[in-house]
Write an enzyme that holds these catalytic residues in place. Structure first.
Site, short mmCIF file in Angstrom:
data_model
loop_
_atom_site.label_atom_id
_atom_site.label_comp_id
_atom_site.label_asym_id
_atom_site.label_seq_id
_atom_site.Cartn_x
_atom_site.Cartn_y
_atom_site.Cartn_z
N ASP A 37 1.06 -1.24 0.12
CA ASP A 37 -0.18 0.11 -0.13
C ASP A 37 0.66 1.74 -0.35
O ASP A 37 1.81 1.33 -0.03
CB ASP A 37 -1.10 0.03 1.35
CG ASP A 37 -1.79 1.22 0.99
OD1 ASP A 37 -3.21 0.38 0.88
OD2 ASP A 37 -1.72 2.18 0.87
N ASP A 62 4.35 2.68 -3.74
CA ASP A 62 3.27 2.88 -4.73
C ASP A 62 3.51 2.08 -6.16
O ASP A 62 4.11 2.11 -6.67
CB ASP A 62 3.86 4.99 -6.20
CG ASP A 62 2.81 5.34 -6.54
OD1 ASP A 62 2.43 4.90 -6.73
OD2 ASP A 62 3.35 6.73 -6.47
N ASN A 89 -5.92 -4.83 -6.50
CA ASN A 89 -6.99 -3.91 -6.10
C ASN A 89 -6.85 -2.36 -6.05
O ASN A 89 -7.39 -1.63 -5.65
CB ASN A 89 -7.06 -4.25 -4.65
CG ASN A 89 -8.27 -3.51 -4.25
OD1 ASN A 89 -9.38 -3.24 -4.16
ND2 ASN A 89 -7.58 -2.65 -2.95
N TYR A 151 -16.48 11.44 -14.95
CA TYR A 151 -15.67 9.50 -15.15
C TYR A 151 -15.30 8.85 -15.91
O TYR A 151 -14.05 8.07 -15.80
CB TYR A 151 -16.80 9.27 -14.15
CG TYR A 151 -17.58 8.95 -13.12
CD1 TYR A 151 -16.84 8.84 -11.76
CD2 TYR A 151 -18.23 9.41 -12.81
CE1 TYR A 151 -16.97 9.17 -10.45
CE2 TYR A 151 -19.40 10.15 -11.42
CZ TYR A 151 -18.29 10.40 -10.11
OH TYR A 151 -19.14 10.74 -9.49
N LYS A 158 -10.64 1.54 -16.09
CA LYS A 158 -11.15 0.67 -15.79
C LYS A 158 -11.61 -0.28 -17.09
O LYS A 158 -11.74 -1.36 -16.71
CB LYS A 158 -12.53 0.82 -14.78
CG LYS A 158 -12.09 1.30 -13.44
CD LYS A 158 -10.92 0.20 -12.42
CE LYS A 158 -11.15 0.96 -11.09
NZ LYS A 158 -10.28 0.21 -10.83
P1 NAP Z 1 -10.23 3.00 -0.73
O1 NAP Z 1 -10.36 2.71 0.86
O2 NAP Z 1 -9.16 4.07 -1.39
O3 NAP Z 1 -8.47 1.87 -0.72
C1 NAP Z 1 -7.72 1.73 -1.81
C2 NAP Z 1 -6.77 1.85 -1.80
O4 NAP Z 1 -5.54 1.69 -2.20
C3 NAP Z 1 -6.11 2.15 -0.55
O5 NAP Z 1 -5.17 1.40 0.47
C4 NAP Z 1 -5.20 3.06 -1.19
O6 NAP Z 1 -3.75 3.94 -0.19
C5 NAP Z 1 -4.65 1.86 -2.28
N1 NAP Z 1 -3.73 2.86 -3.18
C6 NAP Z 1 -3.79 3.90 -3.69
N2 NAP Z 1 -2.93 4.85 -5.10
C7 NAP Z 1 -2.24 3.61 -4.89
C8 NAP Z 1 -0.90 3.81 -5.11
N3 NAP Z 1 -0.10 4.27 -5.99
N4 NAP Z 1 -0.10 2.63 -4.62
C9 NAP Z 1 -0.54 1.35 -3.16
N5 NAP Z 1 -1.66 1.35 -2.85
C10 NAP Z 1 -2.67 2.77 -3.69
O7 NAP Z 1 -10.88 2.79 -2.00
P2 NAP Z 1 -12.34 1.33 -2.78
O8 NAP Z 1 -13.18 1.32 -2.95
O9 NAP Z 1 -11.26 0.09 -1.34
O10 NAP Z 1 -10.94 1.24 -3.49
C11 NAP Z 1 -10.42 -0.29 -4.19
C12 NAP Z 1 -10.64 -1.13 -5.73
O11 NAP Z 1 -11.91 -0.70 -5.53
C13 NAP Z 1 -10.47 0.47 -6.40
O12 NAP Z 1 -9.71 -0.52 -7.81
C14 NAP Z 1 -11.42 1.12 -6.95
O13 NAP Z 1 -10.96 1.87 -8.10
C15 NAP Z 1 -12.09 0.28 -6.91
N6 NAP Z 1 -13.50 0.37 -7.10
C16 NAP Z 1 -14.11 0.57 -6.05
C17 NAP Z 1 -16.08 1.73 -5.93
C18 NAP Z 1 -16.16 1.41 -4.66
O14 NAP Z 1 -17.41 1.82 -4.98
N7 NAP Z 1 -15.67 1.64 -3.62
C19 NAP Z 1 -16.14 0.92 -6.81
C20 NAP Z 1 -16.10 0.21 -7.76
C21 NAP Z 1 -14.20 -0.05 -8.40
P3 NAP Z 1 -3.67 5.51 0.53
O15 NAP Z 1 -4.96 5.65 1.18
O16 NAP Z 1 -2.49 5.75 1.18
O17 NAP Z 1 -3.54 6.11 -1.45
#
Ligand code: NAP
Length: 255
Positions: A37, A62, A89, A151, A158
């Protein structure tokens, strides 16, 4: 339940949200888990929180930085041994119309959501090919199947994840490695969602819970809804499934 006991798994973006839930589910199944992460302190805290359930190690970096992936994912592979399951993820969502958004937001979106997946997969998958087995699960989005106003960058990134899932599945299926994706819908209780909800609230727009009343299952999704689909795809229960992107949206598409 999924027969994953003893498997070694890496989850990117495992400190928060969906990634954290996936890590928790994998641990509960008896896997050894590595999380990678951006936020090292959060990854440490998550590892401590989940550590009672099994062996979890973490590294920070990263995903969009090839050298950081080489070091951090390399360290997890060295600590865990050969990897059976990779969950790509980590991702970000920058809201903005295509004609208005900054170059930096466009590049960050593709750097993390697309290049990041590329770097991590190229670090982990060759060993799976060599060992003739493994499962990769990419986290795409319901926005990876259709464009949406404000978006565009996120949707395009995606769509790329879906295409990379299909292409890699074609390339390495013959070596016993399956590659699939999960397309989450409206998932709450994640950092990304909290941030976008705060922005929507400030703009007077309806909340995720309100919007979810319009989808067939009448509720938003939770990280564990996604984690269960990931575990299914990672397991031998999905032994004849590859190249697919499974929507986990509560029927958002039937709206
Ligand atoms: P989240 O709570 O923000 O989790 C994302 C994680 O990825 C965080 O721990 C973040 O760390 C980490 N991250 C971000 N940029 C990074 C990087 N450059 N290198 C390494 N780690 C990184 O978001 P989430 O909603 O769980 O999203 C997880 C996945 O699901 C994503 O791919 C997102 O596009 C997808 N998704 C989410 C939703 C939704 O409604 N939530 C819907 C469709 C798809 P930091 O906090 O330090 O940035």
């Amino acid at each position: 339940m999924y027969g994953l006991k003893g498997k070694k798994a890496i989850v990117t973006g495992g400190a928060y949200g969906i990634g954290k839930s996936i890590a928790a589910r994998l641990l509960a199944e008896g896997c050894d888990v590595g999380i990678f992460d951006l936020d090292g302190a959060a990854a440490d805290a998550t590892a401590r929180e989940l550590g009672a359930a099994g062996r979890i190690v973490c590294a920070s970096g990263d995903v969009s930085d090839k050298a950081a992936v080489e070091n951090g994912i390399g360290a997890l592979m060295a600590a865990l041994g050969p990897i059976d399951i990779l969950v790509n993820n980590a991702g970000i969502c920058r809201v903005g119309k295509l004609l208005d958004m900054s170059d930096a937001d466009w590049q960050a979106t593709f750097g993390i959501n697309v290049d990041g997946l590329f770097h991590v997969t190229r670090k982990v998958a060759p060993q799976m090919v060599e060992r003739r087995g493994g499962a990769i699960v990419n986290i795409a989005s319901w926005m990876g199947k259709s464009g949406a106003a404000a978006y565009g960058a996120y949707c395009a990134s995606k769509f790329a994840v879906v295409a990379m899932t299909q292409s890699l599945a074609c390339e390495i299926g013959e070596f016993g490695v399956r590659v699939n994706a999960v397309g989450p819908g409206l998932i709450v209780d994640t950092k990304m969602r909290d941030e976008s909800e705060a922005q929507r609230k400030a703009e007077g727009l309806p909340s995720a819970h309100d919007r979810a009343q319009g989808i067939p299952l009448r509720r938003p999704g939770y990280p564990d809804d996604i984690a269960r689909a990931v575990l299914f795809l990672a397991s031998d229960e999905a032994a004849f499934i590859t190249g697919e992107t499974i929507s986990v949206t509560g029927g958002l598409w039937n709206d």
